[in-house]
Write a protein that holds these residues in place. Sequence first.
Motif, short mmCIF file in Angstrom:
data_model
loop_
_atom_site.label_atom_id
_atom_site.label_comp_id
_atom_site.label_asym_id
_atom_site.label_seq_id
_atom_site.Cartn_x
_atom_site.Cartn_y
_atom_site.Cartn_z
N ASP A 100 14.40 -10.07 13.26
CA ASP A 100 15.49 -10.16 12.29
C ASP A 100 15.77 -8.79 11.66
OD1 ASP A 100 17.37 -10.96 10.44
OD2 ASP A 100 16.01 -12.22 9.26
N ARG A 101 14.70 -8.07 11.29
CA ARG A 101 14.90 -6.76 10.64
C ARG A 101 15.51 -5.75 11.60
NH1 ARG A 101 16.94 -3.72 8.36
NH2 ARG A 101 16.31 -2.32 6.65
N GLY A 129 7.70 -4.61 -3.86
CA GLY A 129 8.23 -4.47 -2.52
C GLY A 129 9.52 -3.66 -2.46
N SER A 130 10.33 -3.97 -1.47
CA SER A 130 11.54 -3.19 -1.25
C SER A 130 12.65 -3.58 -2.22
CB SER A 130 12.03 -3.38 0.18
OG SER A 130 13.26 -2.73 0.38
N PRO A 131 13.39 -2.60 -2.73
CA PRO A 131 14.57 -2.93 -3.54
C PRO A 131 15.80 -3.18 -2.68
CG PRO A 131 14.25 -0.55 -3.51
CD PRO A 131 13.10 -1.15 -2.73
N TYR A 132 15.66 -3.02 -1.36
CA TYR A 132 16.81 -3.14 -0.45
C TYR A 132 16.87 -4.53 0.16
CZ TYR A 132 16.12 1.86 -0.98
OH TYR A 132 15.92 3.12 -1.51
N PRO A 133 18.03 -5.19 0.11
CA PRO A 133 18.12 -6.58 0.56
C PRO A 133 17.89 -6.79 2.05
CG PRO A 133 20.31 -5.69 0.04
CD PRO A 133 19.32 -4.70 -0.44
N ASP A 134 18.07 -5.77 2.88
CA ASP A 134 17.87 -5.95 4.32
C ASP A 134 16.40 -5.97 4.72
OD1 ASP A 134 20.51 -6.24 4.95
OD2 ASP A 134 20.83 -4.14 5.52
N THR A 144 0.84 -1.18 0.00
CA THR A 144 0.00 0.00 0.00
C THR A 144 0.88 1.24 0.00
OG1 THR A 144 -1.84 1.08 1.17
CG2 THR A 144 -0.16 0.02 2.53
N GLY A 145 0.28 2.39 -0.32
CA GLY A 145 1.04 3.63 -0.45
C GLY A 145 1.96 3.94 0.73
N PRO A 146 1.47 3.86 1.99
CA PRO A 146 2.34 4.15 3.13
C PRO A 146 3.58 3.27 3.19
CG PRO A 146 0.06 4.23 3.81
CD PRO A 146 0.06 3.72 2.39
N THR A 147 3.45 2.01 2.79
CA THR A 147 4.63 1.13 2.77
C THR A 147 5.68 1.65 1.80
OG1 THR A 147 3.31 -0.81 3.38
CG2 THR A 147 5.44 -1.23 2.32
N HIS A 148 5.24 2.11 0.64
CA HIS A 148 6.20 2.60 -0.35
C HIS A 148 6.82 3.93 0.11
CE1 HIS A 148 4.75 -0.71 -2.62
NE2 HIS A 148 3.54 -0.20 -2.75
N LEU A 149 6.06 4.73 0.83
CA LEU A 149 6.64 5.95 1.41
C LEU A 149 7.67 5.60 2.47
CD1 LEU A 149 3.53 8.29 1.75
CD2 LEU A 149 5.58 8.73 0.38
N ALA A 150 7.39 4.58 3.28
CA ALA A 150 8.36 4.14 4.28
C ALA A 150 9.65 3.65 3.64
CB ALA A 150 7.74 3.04 5.16
N LEU A 151 9.51 2.95 2.52
CA LEU A 151 10.69 2.50 1.78
C LEU A 151 11.48 3.69 1.23
CD1 LEU A 151 9.05 -0.51 -0.08
CD2 LEU A 151 10.87 -0.66 1.64
N ALA A 152 10.76 4.69 0.73
CA ALA A 152 11.42 5.89 0.21
C ALA A 152 12.19 6.62 1.31
CB ALA A 152 10.39 6.82 -0.42
N ALA A 153 11.68 6.54 2.54
CA ALA A 153 12.33 7.20 3.67
C ALA A 153 13.45 6.34 4.26
CB ALA A 153 11.30 7.50 4.76
N ARG A 154 13.64 5.13 3.73
CA ARG A 154 14.66 4.18 4.17
C ARG A 154 14.42 3.71 5.60
NH1 ARG A 154 19.08 3.25 0.96
NH2 ARG A 154 19.15 1.41 2.29
#
Length: 358
Positions: free
Chosen positions: A341-342, A297-302, A271-281
């Motif tokens: 884990d995260r 989803g996330s482009p970041y491996p962690d 959902t949109g908020p998840t993608h904003l959270a990813l943009a904020a790292r």
Amino acid sequence: MRILIVKLGSIGDIVHTLPALAAMRRALPEAEVSWVVERGSSEILKDNPLLDRLIEVDTKALRRGLMSGETLRAPRQQLRLLRASAFDLALDFQGLLKSSLAARLSRARRVFGFARNALREPASRFLVHQTVPIPTGLHVIRKNLALVESALGISVPDDPNDFEFPIAVNQTHKTEAAEAVRGTEGRYAILNPGGGWPTKLWSADKFGALADQLWHRFRLHSLVTYGPGEAGLAKQVLSASSSGKARALCLSLKGFFELTKDAAVYIGGDTGPTHLALAARAPVVGLFGPTEWWRNGSPYPDDICVERTDIDCRVDCHRRSCSKWICMDIDVERLLHAVTDRLARANRLAPVELVTIG
């Protein structure tokens, strides 16, 4: 060069296109770049320093006026906005009939879009001048970068750490986020139970149980965020939590973006908020069912996705309703393991107390 970006919505779609905008601006600093967007999805793009013009439209009114012959005042105003610049190039990042129509109505000299295999509505390719083939299995951010690379002949970033998400915030948004975290002592997780489609939703009761475990195990307050029409869902999460360490918040999109920057962890679906959270790292744990983590989803491996891999009905699912409804049937214990884990990968927090999940 005058360039028009066509990405009408939703919020997640817009966020996924921001790295393409940043790459375009870095390579062509003298270009005049405009973006046409649905009025309801425009907030995240307002005051963007990389844009020369933001064109807000209502495509429903535009299509209705063009096709039905009813009062054309609003559609004519929108057409004037689209045609105010003599665009050399329009890029259709959406791949829908309405987005390709908007690109053509701009009267851009050349309109580029995706080839058939990468389109959500294949017929839209007939409204563009040139299509760009996209490899299968590509994350949507890389797909958008590939369109820019091919259409403009520029270099684009390959390392996810070089992806840029230009979002302009001001002091009002920072103050909004600061007010939201008051009382948490900076130790908070964000839980976002919404998801747009019913099939994307994890159980609100399980979100409540998760909030309790985040407090008992990590002393993390849970900020339960929600958007328009989701207040009841947030209330259900709070009702299912007994620790008293969860509270609900409804913030502006940019206020939410600021809030995620210092979160210990963010947990939510596609959902949109998840993608904003990813943009904020922010450190992200995703809950994905009918859609694909590898694509959206996330482009970041962690970052971590919790999903059902033991069922055979998720391939190209994208169903907004389902008689089975099993892909989001995920235990709290499994999600808590992913969160632990995260947090460890981010070096954010260590457990303060081990508890048994009941």
